[in-house]
Scaffold this motif. Structure first.
Motif, short mmCIF file in Angstrom:
data_model
loop_
_atom_site.label_atom_id
_atom_site.label_comp_id
_atom_site.label_asym_id
_atom_site.label_seq_id
_atom_site.Cartn_x
_atom_site.Cartn_y
_atom_site.Cartn_z
N TYR A 136 0.79 -1.09 0.04
CA TYR A 136 -0.04 0.13 -0.04
C TYR A 136 1.04 1.45 -0.05
CZ TYR A 136 -4.40 -2.48 -0.18
OH TYR A 136 -5.61 -3.28 -0.40
N LEU A 137 1.92 1.31 0.50
CA LEU A 137 2.94 2.37 0.33
C LEU A 137 3.61 2.42 -1.12
CD1 LEU A 137 5.28 2.15 3.72
CD2 LEU A 137 3.29 3.73 3.27
N GLU A 138 3.38 1.31 -1.68
CA GLU A 138 3.74 1.51 -3.05
C GLU A 138 2.72 1.82 -3.98
OE1 GLU A 138 5.84 0.64 -6.94
OE2 GLU A 138 6.42 1.33 -5.10
N VAL A 139 1.41 1.28 -3.81
CA VAL A 139 0.14 2.02 -4.25
C VAL A 139 0.09 3.45 -4.06
CG1 VAL A 139 -2.48 2.16 -4.21
CG2 VAL A 139 -1.21 0.13 -4.30
N LEU A 140 0.39 3.89 -2.75
CA LEU A 140 0.47 5.50 -2.81
C LEU A 140 1.55 6.37 -3.51
CD1 LEU A 140 -0.24 5.48 1.15
CD2 LEU A 140 -1.78 6.29 -0.57
N ARG A 141 2.78 5.75 -3.52
CA ARG A 141 3.62 6.23 -4.32
C ARG A 141 3.18 6.19 -5.94
NH1 ARG A 141 7.89 5.05 -7.86
NH2 ARG A 141 7.29 3.10 -7.89
#
Length: 228
Positions: A79-84
């Motif tokens: 989810y940190l990658e989705v946000l990025r």
């Protein structure tokens, strides 16, 4: 057919992570511009979609996506990658938003969640909560005095199975002591929650609308099966 137990999904069914302007307004794009309302809405969709891949991913992150509800570390990673990939470039902003996502206090119950749970239990029908999730949602129920009305929780990251795998439905029915033909699954995803039908359960689909737009979806579903 007599319904002896109801299994409820969590996200989009009993509770919803609502778009909150007080913290989404702090988010900025890589050029420092604030996210507009449309971008905020899309971001929340990506963070809460029950099924379907929301961004393109490399092989490393693809594995994390497919196993996100089985491992809290993979859940955070993906989810940190989705946000990025959703233009939240500042890692501090991404971490702060993610921490809100997994905070049970940030989740809003639907207007009829309390009545649906209490009325079901009052009829002598077993109540279970079954969620594809990577964090503990029990505090969301405890802070609203609902825990005593729930006979069992089953969370994917604790059991090693995710909906629509049949094992996850069977595990909860075993905890509740009921047979599939006497069980109703209520959820917002035909793909995930509807997997209970393969075991012989009844299934009621609710729309994961904003909480203000779905005042009685749960009670309507329960009434259609004679539960309340």
């Amino acid at each position: 057919m007599t319904i002896q137990a109801v299994m409820f999904d969590f996200s989009g069914t009993l509770f919803r992570l609502e778009q909150n302007s007080s913290w989404l307004s702090e988010l900025t794009t890589p050029d420092g511009a604030p996210l507009d309302v449309e971008a905020q809405t899309e971001l929340m969709r990506r963070m809460t979609a029950p099924t379907g891949q929301v961004v393109e991913l490399s092989a490393e992150y693809q594995y994390a996506w497919e196993n996100r509800d089985l491992d809290p570390a993979l859940h955070r990673k993906i989810y940190l990658e989705v946000l990025r990939k959703s233009d939240i470039a500042d890692p501090r902003q991404a971490e702060a938003l993610y921490d809100r996502l997994i905070d049970p206090a940030e989740w809003t119950p639907y207007p009829d969640t309390e009545a649906a749970i209490k009325d079901t239990a009052a009829k002598g029908v077993k109540v279970g909560v079954l969620s594809n999730i990577a964090f503990d949602i029990r505090p969301a129920f405890a802070m609203r005095g609902l825990t005593e009305f729930i006979d069992a929780f089953l969370l994917s990251f604790e059991e090693g199975f995710i909906k629509p795998q049949p094992q996850v439905f069977q595990l909860l029915m075993d905890k509740l002591g009921v047979a599939p033909e006497n069980t109703l699954m209520v959820g917002d995803s035909e793909e995930a929650d509807g997997g209970a039908k393969a075991l012989g359960c009844e299934f009621a689909l609710v729309d994961p609308l904003p909480t203000t737009e779905r005042p009685d979806g749960l009670l309507t579903a329960l009434r259609s099966y004679g539960v309340v």
